[in-house]
Write a protein that holds these residues in place. Structure first.
Motif, mmCIF file in Angstrom:
data_model
loop_
_atom_site.group_PDB
_atom_site.id
_atom_site.type_symbol
_atom_site.label_atom_id
_atom_site.label_comp_id
_atom_site.label_asym_id
_atom_site.label_seq_id
_atom_site.Cartn_x
_atom_site.Cartn_y
_atom_site.Cartn_z
ATOM 1 N N UNK A 73 -11.820 -11.996 16.650
ATOM 2 C CA UNK A 73 -11.709 -12.806 15.433
ATOM 3 C C UNK A 73 -10.921 -12.034 14.380
ATOM 4 N N UNK A 74 -9.963 -12.707 13.745
ATOM 5 C CA UNK A 74 -9.180 -12.074 12.671
ATOM 6 C C UNK A 74 -10.066 -11.863 11.445
ATOM 7 N N UNK A 75 -10.174 -10.614 10.989
ATOM 8 C CA UNK A 75 -10.944 -10.286 9.780
ATOM 9 C C UNK A 75 -10.040 -9.994 8.586
ATOM 10 N N UNK A 76 -8.743 -9.741 8.834
ATOM 11 C CA UNK A 76 -7.771 -9.497 7.760
ATOM 12 C C UNK A 76 -6.391 -9.653 8.380
ATOM 13 N N UNK A 77 -5.402 -10.081 7.579
ATOM 14 C CA UNK A 77 -4.050 -10.191 8.142
ATOM 15 C C UNK A 77 -3.002 -10.017 7.058
ATOM 16 N N UNK A 78 -1.792 -9.675 7.502
ATOM 17 C CA UNK A 78 -0.630 -9.642 6.612
ATOM 18 C C UNK A 78 0.615 -9.837 7.460
ATOM 19 N N UNK A 79 1.706 -10.209 6.787
ATOM 20 C CA UNK A 79 3.020 -10.191 7.429
ATOM 21 C C UNK A 79 3.804 -9.059 6.778
ATOM 22 N N UNK A 80 4.207 -8.083 7.582
ATOM 23 C CA UNK A 80 4.915 -6.922 7.049
ATOM 24 C C UNK A 80 6.416 -7.219 7.036
ATOM 25 N N UNK B 141 -1.244 -1.447 5.464
ATOM 26 C CA UNK B 141 -2.696 -1.253 5.490
ATOM 27 C C UNK B 141 -3.358 -1.803 4.233
ATOM 28 N N UNK B 142 -2.720 -1.575 3.072
ATOM 29 C CA UNK B 142 -3.270 -2.141 1.841
ATOM 30 C C UNK B 142 -3.258 -3.659 1.910
ATOM 31 N N UNK B 143 -2.155 -4.212 2.409
ATOM 32 C CA UNK B 143 -2.026 -5.674 2.469
ATOM 33 C C UNK B 143 -3.160 -6.274 3.309
ATOM 34 N N UNK B 192 9.985 -10.290 -7.059
ATOM 35 C CA UNK B 192 10.508 -9.089 -6.397
ATOM 36 C C UNK B 192 10.246 -9.188 -4.893
ATOM 37 N N UNK B 193 10.998 -8.406 -4.136
ATOM 38 C CA UNK B 193 10.984 -8.444 -2.673
ATOM 39 C C UNK B 193 9.547 -8.352 -2.117
ATOM 40 N N UNK B 194 9.241 -9.177 -1.120
ATOM 41 C CA UNK B 194 7.927 -9.123 -0.466
ATOM 42 C C UNK B 194 7.911 -7.937 0.499
ATOM 43 N N UNK B 195 6.950 -7.021 0.300
ATOM 44 C CA UNK B 195 6.833 -5.867 1.206
ATOM 45 C C UNK B 195 5.918 -6.210 2.379
ATOM 46 N N UNK B 196 4.741 -6.745 2.061
ATOM 47 C CA UNK B 196 3.779 -7.199 3.080
ATOM 48 C C UNK B 196 2.856 -8.169 2.355
ATOM 49 N N UNK B 197 2.800 -9.409 2.808
ATOM 50 C CA UNK B 197 2.049 -10.451 2.100
ATOM 51 C C UNK B 197 0.653 -9.964 1.752
ATOM 52 N N UNK B 198 0.188 -10.112 0.508
ATOM 53 C CA UNK B 198 0.875 -10.693 -0.656
ATOM 54 C C UNK B 198 1.472 -9.644 -1.602
ATOM 55 N N UNK B 199 1.819 -8.471 -1.093
ATOM 56 C CA UNK B 199 2.247 -7.353 -1.947
ATOM 57 C C UNK B 199 3.761 -7.371 -2.144
ATOM 58 N N UNK B 200 4.194 -7.597 -3.398
ATOM 59 C CA UNK B 200 5.606 -7.525 -3.735
ATOM 60 C C UNK B 200 5.983 -6.088 -4.085
ATOM 61 N N UNK B 201 7.285 -5.825 -4.079
ATOM 62 C CA UNK B 201 7.779 -4.480 -4.414
ATOM 63 C C UNK B 201 7.184 -3.974 -5.726
ATOM 64 N N UNK B 202 7.164 -4.852 -6.760
ATOM 65 C CA UNK B 202 6.697 -4.391 -8.074
ATOM 66 C C UNK B 202 5.166 -4.360 -8.178
#
Lengths: 154, 383
Positions: A73-80, B141-143, B192-202
């Motif tokens: 199960x996904x507990x956290x996600x992001x698109x890098x 990791x923060x994202x 500003x540029x998206x680094x990793x959703x939802x974190x923008x460069x700024x």
């Protein structure tokens, strides 16, 4: 004034990391049997992945192997979107890619791994996912290519 | 334990690349300024604690190559490296050296020259058996943790962007700060540029070159050298489990920061942190983290952090100004970033913060944050 300079250096370095018994067994099961193994704490019953010799919370020694499924199960996600150096190759990893913390069925910790999906609107916490394995396994966590949503499974 | 105070601080101009100075020269600049601020010479310093993440520059034994910049010859010198908390950990170690009676005057210097290496290379040298296969760097990791925090608390990208704007607006009043972005807006952050959703460069901290030094003295020496010393009232540190997946919703629970803050508040007798603390310098590597830290530090109830920034409570003219210096979001030489939090908090108590001085500071808080979830909390006061 003398012009300021930068002196460049590029190195190739090599290391050999020991696994001890617990990681050797994890790698053997992954490579030879396509199975994921965790270690259970005898005190708090938490199942740890990655396996390790001690429970950080209880400081109890871990010896009991538990099979963990390759679904979860996904507990956290992001698109890098920002490229980082892939430590296994030294090259920049192509972007964008999906990342998630996945709680595998049978584990109490979460696994950080890649997602096939890279559209955030298609992802949510609580989603069920399944591992996609490489045909040839080398005994690395990267033997799992990524995870896909279970309803998209072939 | 003996009473100990900060009697002097010094820092360099922080920038993307300080090609004009070697690591040792940056350390010497910060040290010289701290000695001048304290009104002492290097001969009065009994011991030195250094803080640096040497993997970022790829130079082993910085305490040897760089130690002379701190005046370390024939003195006890040690180095501390604990990721983002390096600087606050070094400050806590220096405090312990003084408070324990081991030394009377201790100098702490932290520095980093990110421009000399790829910071990501240092980050890539993570745990080889597990982490390297799936590493996504500090931003990724923060994202991941932010997605959990947003799901639990419902904070918006606009609220996070307000934190980013506050930091950069404050930094324009700090001549030493790295990022100087005049008239920055919430829209600018969100565009500003998206680094990793939802974190923008700024939304993210920069990588900086710079150094910062703090000088501690025991009570009788502090009173002799400094008209208004900044007394250390509590210094608490907490570490946690190694892998990001071990932690239960890191930014939501943040048990290390909660534990450290609770113990520090108890020692000082703080029961209402928002009302009692006059200024805070907290280690916020990303805008969303500052919101999470408001909750963990007890500035507001769980789920109220967004309202705190919306209401301007932590702005320069708010009830509890957070990061008048511009914070880590404006200046981030990692080995120095924690020392900067303590130095800036001390400057506020000593009344030496210049254009970013908060009026009438009696109680100041500094924090450090490192790796997946290590926390340091330091409380300074005018008495």
């Amino acid at each position: 004034m003398t012009e300021l300079l930068r002196v460049p250096h590029t190195m190739t370095l090599a290391w050999r990391y020991g696994t001890s018994w617990y990681f050797a067994e994890f790698i053997r099961a992954l490579r030879d049997e396509r199975r994921l193994l965790g270690l259970r704490c005898p005190a708090c019953r938490r199942v740890y992945l990655p396996p390790r010799p001690v429970c950080g919370n209880c400081y109890a020694e871990l010896r009991e192997w538990v099979e963990v499924k390759d679904s979860g199960t996904i507990r956290a996600f992001t698109i890098v979107h920002t490229p980082i150096i892939d430590p296994t190759s030294g090259q920049l990893r192509p972007t964008p890619y999906g990342m998630a913390l996945i709680q595998l069925d049978g584990a109490d910790t979460t696994l950080n791994h890649y997602l096939a999906e890279n559209d955030p609107s298609q992802l949510q916490i609580g989603m069920r996912v399944q591992a996609v394995w490489r045909k040839e396994r080398s005994g690395m966590l990267s033997d799992i290519v990524h995870f896909v949503a279970m309803n998209n499974e072939q | 334990m003996r009473r100990v105070a900060v009697i002097g601080t010094g820092q360099t101009k922080h920038a993307k690349a300080r090609d004009d100075a070697t690591q040792s020269e940056l350390v010497r600049q910060a040290t010289t300024r701290a000695l001048a601020d304290a009104g002492i010479t290097i001969h009065e310093v009994d011991a030195i604690v250094l803080s640096n993440m040497e993997l970022f520059e790829g130079r082993a034994l910085p305490e040897m190559w760089v130690g002379e910049g701190a005046g370390g010859y024939r003195k006890p010198v040690m180095k501390i490296a604990t990721g983002g908390t390096s600087g606050t950990s070094a400050c806590i170690a220096g405090y312990h050296q003084c408070a324990s009676g081991l030394f009377d005057i201790v100098l702490v210097v932290g520095w980093e020259k990110h421009s000399e290496g790829a910071t990501q290379t240092g980050m890539a040298l993570t745990d080889p058996l597990w982490d390297r296969n799936v590493a996504s760097g500090a931003v990724g990791n923060f994202a991941l943790s932010i997605s959990q925090y947003v799901a639990a608390r419902g904070v918006t990208p606009q609220q996070a962007a307000k934190v980013a704007v506050k930091a950069r607006r404050n930094a324009t009043r700090n001549p030493y700060a790295h990022l100087q972005i005049d008239g920055i807006t919430v829209e600018q952050v969100l565009q500003s540029r998206m680094l990793a959703d939802p974190v923008h460069l700024l939304d993210m901290c920069p990588q900086s070159d710079g150094a910062c030094a703090v000088i501690y003295a025991v009570e009788d020496r502090a009173k002799k050298f400094c008209p208004r010393p900044s007394w250390v009232r509590a210094a608490v540190t907490r570490h946690d489990q190694p892998y990001i997946g071990d932690l239960d919703r890191r930014l939501v629970t943040m048990r290390t920061l909660r534990d450290a803050a609770r113990e520090a508040y108890q020692r000082v007798g703080i029961t209402e942190p928002l009302r009692e603390i006059d200024v805070a310098e907290i280690y916020e590597p990303v805008s969303y983290a500052e919101l999470a830290w408001y909750e963990a530090l007890g500035f507001c109830a769980e789920g109220e952090a967004g309202r705190l920034i919306d209401d301007g409570v932590t702005e320069m003219n708010g009830e509890l100004p957070v990061n008048p210096s511009g914070g880590v979001l404006s200046t981030n030489p990692v080995g120095a970033s924690g020392v900067l939090r303590v130095a800036e908090a001390a400057m506020q108590v000593m009344g030496r913060a210049g254009d970013h001085q908060v009026p009438d500071v009696r109680l100041a808080l500094a924090t450090g944050y490192g790796v997946y979830a290590w926390s340091d909390v330091i409380i300074l006061s005018a008495d």
